[in-house]
Design an enzyme around this catalytic site. Structure first.
Site, PDB file in Angstrom:
ATOM      1  N   HIS A   1      -7.930  -0.898   8.806  1.00 54.91           N
ATOM      2  CA  HIS A   1      -6.959  -0.424   7.804  1.00 54.91           C
ATOM      3  C   HIS A   1      -7.251   1.061   7.582  1.00 54.91           C
ATOM      4  O   HIS A   1      -8.047   1.436   6.721  1.00 54.91           O
ATOM      5  CB  HIS A   1      -7.162  -1.237   6.520  1.00 54.91           C
TER       6      HIS A   1
ATOM      7  N   ASN B   1      -1.233   5.096   5.030  1.00 56.26           N
ATOM      8  CA  ASN B   1      -1.816   4.473   6.224  1.00 56.26           C
ATOM      9  C   ASN B   1      -1.207   5.102   7.462  1.00 56.26           C
ATOM     10  O   ASN B   1      -0.127   5.677   7.417  1.00 56.26           O
ATOM     11  CB  ASN B   1      -1.483   2.974   6.263  1.00 56.26           C
TER      12      ASN B   1
ATOM     13  N   CYS C   1      -3.734   5.599  -2.062  1.00 53.49           N
ATOM     14  CA  CYS C   1      -4.305   4.725  -3.082  1.00 53.49           C
ATOM     15  C   CYS C   1      -4.294   5.476  -4.406  1.00 53.49           C
ATOM     16  O   CYS C   1      -4.801   6.595  -4.497  1.00 53.49           O
ATOM     17  CB  CYS C   1      -5.728   4.313  -2.724  1.00 53.49           C
TER      18      CYS C   1
ATOM     19  N   ASP D   1       0.841  -1.202   0.000  1.00 52.38           N
ATOM     20  CA  ASP D   1       0.000   0.000   0.000  1.00 52.38           C
ATOM     21  C   ASP D   1       0.873   1.247   0.000  1.00 52.38           C
ATOM     22  O   ASP D   1       0.546   2.256  -0.642  1.00 52.38           O
ATOM     23  CB  ASP D   1      -0.899  -0.014   1.246  1.00 52.38           C
TER      24      ASP D   1
HETATM   25  P1  HMG Z   1      -9.125  -4.722 -16.672  1.00 53.75           P
HETATM   26  O1  HMG Z   1      -8.404  -3.847 -17.620  1.00 53.75           O
HETATM   27  O2  HMG Z   1     -10.617  -4.588 -16.563  1.00 53.75           O
HETATM   28  O3  HMG Z   1      -8.733  -6.254 -16.884  1.00 53.75           O
HETATM   29  O4  HMG Z   1      -8.482  -4.486 -15.221  1.00 53.75           O
HETATM   30  P2  HMG Z   1      -9.070  -7.261 -18.032  1.00 53.75           P
HETATM   31  O5  HMG Z   1      -9.439  -8.552 -17.380  1.00 53.75           O
HETATM   32  O6  HMG Z   1     -10.023  -6.666 -19.028  1.00 53.75           O
HETATM   33  O7  HMG Z   1      -7.637  -7.449 -18.740  1.00 53.75           O
HETATM   34  C1  HMG Z   1      -7.016  -6.380 -19.423  1.00 53.75           C
HETATM   35  C2  HMG Z   1      -5.513  -6.645 -19.513  1.00 53.75           C
HETATM   36  O8  HMG Z   1      -4.965  -6.674 -18.199  1.00 53.75           O
HETATM   37  C3  HMG Z   1      -5.175  -7.980 -20.150  1.00 53.75           C
HETATM   38  O9  HMG Z   1      -3.932  -7.819 -20.819  1.00 53.75           O
HETATM   39  C4  HMG Z   1      -4.934  -8.867 -18.960  1.00 53.75           C
HETATM   40  O10 HMG Z   1      -4.062  -9.942 -19.253  1.00 53.75           O
HETATM   41  C5  HMG Z   1      -4.295  -7.922 -17.971  1.00 53.75           C
HETATM   42  P3  HMG Z   1      -3.884  -7.563 -22.414  1.00 53.75           P
HETATM   43  O11 HMG Z   1      -4.583  -8.756 -23.013  1.00 53.75           O
HETATM   44  O12 HMG Z   1      -4.609  -6.259 -22.664  1.00 53.75           O
HETATM   45  O13 HMG Z   1      -2.413  -7.478 -22.689  1.00 53.75           O
HETATM   46  N1  HMG Z   1      -4.509  -8.333 -16.566  1.00 53.75           N
HETATM   47  C6  HMG Z   1      -3.504  -8.618 -15.708  1.00 53.75           C
HETATM   48  N2  HMG Z   1      -2.169  -8.578 -15.853  1.00 53.75           N
HETATM   49  C7  HMG Z   1      -1.446  -8.945 -14.772  1.00 53.75           C
HETATM   50  N3  HMG Z   1      -1.998  -9.329 -13.584  1.00 53.75           N
HETATM   51  C8  HMG Z   1      -3.327  -9.361 -13.424  1.00 53.75           C
HETATM   52  C9  HMG Z   1      -4.132  -9.002 -14.526  1.00 53.75           C
HETATM   53  N4  HMG Z   1      -5.465  -8.951 -14.700  1.00 53.75           N
HETATM   54  C10 HMG Z   1      -5.678  -8.547 -15.969  1.00 53.75           C
HETATM   55  N5  HMG Z   1      -3.847  -9.727 -12.240  1.00 53.75           N
HETATM   56  C11 HMG Z   1      -7.936  -5.226 -13.025  1.00 53.75           C
HETATM   57  C12 HMG Z   1      -9.003  -5.157 -14.093  1.00 53.75           C
HETATM   58  C13 HMG Z   1      -8.581  -5.681 -11.740  1.00 53.75           C
HETATM   59  C14 HMG Z   1      -6.848  -6.201 -13.446  1.00 53.75           C
HETATM   60  C15 HMG Z   1      -7.328  -3.796 -12.879  1.00 53.75           C
HETATM   61  O14 HMG Z   1      -8.357  -2.893 -12.666  1.00 53.75           O
HETATM   62  C16 HMG Z   1      -6.343  -3.703 -11.731  1.00 53.75           C
HETATM   63  O15 HMG Z   1      -5.287  -4.306 -11.779  1.00 53.75           O
HETATM   64  N6  HMG Z   1      -6.701  -2.946 -10.655  1.00 53.75           N
HETATM   65  C17 HMG Z   1      -5.887  -2.880  -9.483  1.00 53.75           C
HETATM   66  C18 HMG Z   1      -5.934  -1.514  -8.920  1.00 53.75           C
HETATM   67  C19 HMG Z   1      -5.099  -1.480  -7.657  1.00 53.75           C
HETATM   68  O16 HMG Z   1      -4.169  -2.258  -7.483  1.00 53.75           O
HETATM   69  N7  HMG Z   1      -5.446  -0.534  -6.746  1.00 53.75           N
HETATM   70  C20 HMG Z   1      -4.718  -0.374  -5.536  1.00 53.75           C
HETATM   71  C21 HMG Z   1      -4.908  -1.513  -4.572  1.00 53.75           C
HETATM   72  S1  HMG Z   1      -6.438  -1.408  -3.658  1.00 53.75           S
HETATM   73  C22 HMG Z   1      -6.059  -0.363  -2.348  1.00 53.75           C
HETATM   74  O17 HMG Z   1      -5.004   0.206  -2.302  1.00 53.75           O
HETATM   75  C23 HMG Z   1      -7.038  -0.266  -1.216  1.00 53.75           C
HETATM   76  C24 HMG Z   1      -6.585  -1.087  -0.001  1.00 53.75           C
HETATM   77  O18 HMG Z   1      -5.315  -0.643   0.469  1.00 53.75           O
HETATM   78  C25 HMG Z   1      -7.602  -0.969   1.130  1.00 53.75           C
HETATM   79  C26 HMG Z   1      -7.988   0.475   1.455  1.00 53.75           C
HETATM   80  O19 HMG Z   1      -7.118   1.315   1.650  1.00 53.75           O
HETATM   81  O20 HMG Z   1      -9.196   0.700   1.536  1.00 53.75           O
HETATM   82  C27 HMG Z   1      -6.473  -2.584  -0.330  1.00 53.75           C
HETATM   83 MG    MG Z   2      -5.020   1.156   1.748  1.00 52.01          MG
END
Ligand code: HMG
Ligand code: MG
Length: 312
Positions: free
Chosen positions: A215, A257, A248, A24
């Site tokens: 969190h 955090n 984020c 994070d």
């Molecule tokens: P998308 O674009 O809708 O995915 O993203 P898709 O399924 O349509 O795939 C598109 C492309 O992404 C494809 O590649 C997939 O292979 C690739 P292409 O064919 O175009 O070359 N892909 C991946 N590649 C590697 N690893 C994967 C993966 N999945 C698809 N896992 C997706 C949807 C969920 C993947 C995207 O929106 C994403 O990665 N989001 C993550 C955002 C993120 O990490 N945010 C921060 C973390 S959350 C947070 O911080 C909050 C937390 O701390 C708690 C709080 O504070 O409240 C946890």
């Molecule tokens: Mg967080």
């Protein structure tokens, strides 16, 4: 029972800290951070006594470029026995990558706000739960523990107020999928203590206190007070980030955090146990801030001064 008035009753109580700085925290760094620094951070955190360390994130590298090298980070750490090195996995693709990298456990992340779910993982809450069903089924088949997150539990940068019932509903869904613990995220750090108690009390209708974690981001400086409010309800698992790193990328303006050092200082001062060596933690805090060339957000690290040495 109030912790403030009955500290004697909790003096042997252990609080479990989940260190999220390497994920994070670093996910939000604009400049590239090398895998060696990330792994060095994880190793120093483990040496300071952290037993649960979020080590990386197997999300789309296009969405969060800073986490693209999580497999290299997992390959570079020196694993200490008893430490659980975990990773975020938004879908099956991420889960498979996490398994290949050797993650000990994974985390799926839902939201209590529809708008944030769309912005963060490009799908609505219902669809995200469907994706997590697949991840959880696969994890169960392989004996891998899954943690759940509910983001925007105290407010959403897009939607504004978030009803406590929506948070509790997400908790219910994640518990039903088999998550062993659900972490309640104040993603943008807007919550205040009575609100935290209201939200956690509602969640406690869906999960036991030992199945919930807090969190809290510290954007408005409320995180320690909010944690105390949650401790009063018996929630004894806390996510925190070394040096208060992070934010984020999909919640503009959110700060990091609550810092791990500040949390540990407060808990130890209350007679609660963490198993963490505060001095080594503070050394690590100064080390990572030096490596990132950024200012330290931990009041305790600043108060305790610069490190005399590096630990690992
Ligand atoms: P998308 O674009 O809708 O995915 O993203 P898709 O399924 O349509 O795939 C598109 C492309 O992404 C494809 O590649 C997939 O292979 C690739 P292409 O064919 O175009 O070359 N892909 C991946 N590649 C590697 N690893 C994967 C993966 N999945 C698809 N896992 C997706 C949807 C969920 C993947 C995207 O929106 C994403 O990665 N989001 C993550 C955002 C993120 O990490 N945010 C921060 C973390 S959350 C947070 O911080 C909050 C937390 O701390 C708690 C709080 O504070 O409240 C946890
Ligand atoms: Mg967080």
């Amino acid at each position: 029972m109030s912790l403030l008035t009955h500290t004697a009753n909790v003096s042997q109580q252990h609080v479990s800290i989940v260190e999220v700085g390497a994920r994070d925290g670093l996910q939000n760094e604009a400049a590239h951070v090398s895998s060696a620094i990330k792994a060095g951070l994880v190793d120093r955190l483990a040496a300071a006594g952290l037993l649960r360390i979020e080590t990386g994130s197997f999300v789309s590298p296009r969405w969060v470029p800073q986490m693209a090298d999580s497999a290299e980070v997992f390959a570079s750490i020196t694993r200490l026995p008893g430490v659980r090195y975990s990773a975020l996995t938004p879908n099956l693709q991420g889960f498979e990558r996490a398994m290949a990298a050797g993650a000990d456990e994974v985390a799926v992340f839902a939201a209590a706000s529809e708008a944030f779910s769309q912005k963060n993982i490009n799908c609505g809450i219902r669809e995200s739960i469907q994706r997590f069903t697949d991840v959880c089924a696969e994890a169960r088949a392989r004996g891998i523990a899954v943690r759940g997150y509910v983001s925007c539990a105290m407010g959403c940068p897009y939607q504004g107020a978030v009803p406590a019932e929506d948070v509790a509903m997400a908790v219910r869904e994640l518990m039903a999928l088999g998550c062993y613990e659900v972490s309640i995220g104040d993603t943008i750090g807007v919550g205040t203590p009575v609100q935290v108690q209201r939200v956690l009390s509602t969640c406690l209708q869906e999960a036991r206190a030992d199945q919930l974690a807090m969190h809290f981001h510290d954007t408005y400086g409320q995180a320690l007070a909010n944690l105390l409010a949650g401790l009063e309800l018996g929630v004894f698992t806390i996510d925190a980030s070394i040096a208060g790193l992070g934010g984020c990328p999909y919640a503009q303006g959110a700060s990091g955090n609550v810092s791990t050092e500040d949390v540990v200082y407060m808990l130890h001062g209350m007679g609660l146990h963490t198993g963490i060596d505060l001095e080594r933690l503070v050394d690590t805090s100064h080390w990572i801030c030096h490596e990132l060339n950024r200012s330290n957000q931990s009041r305790v690290a600043l108060a305790m001064g610069s490190p005399s040495k590096c630990n690992v």
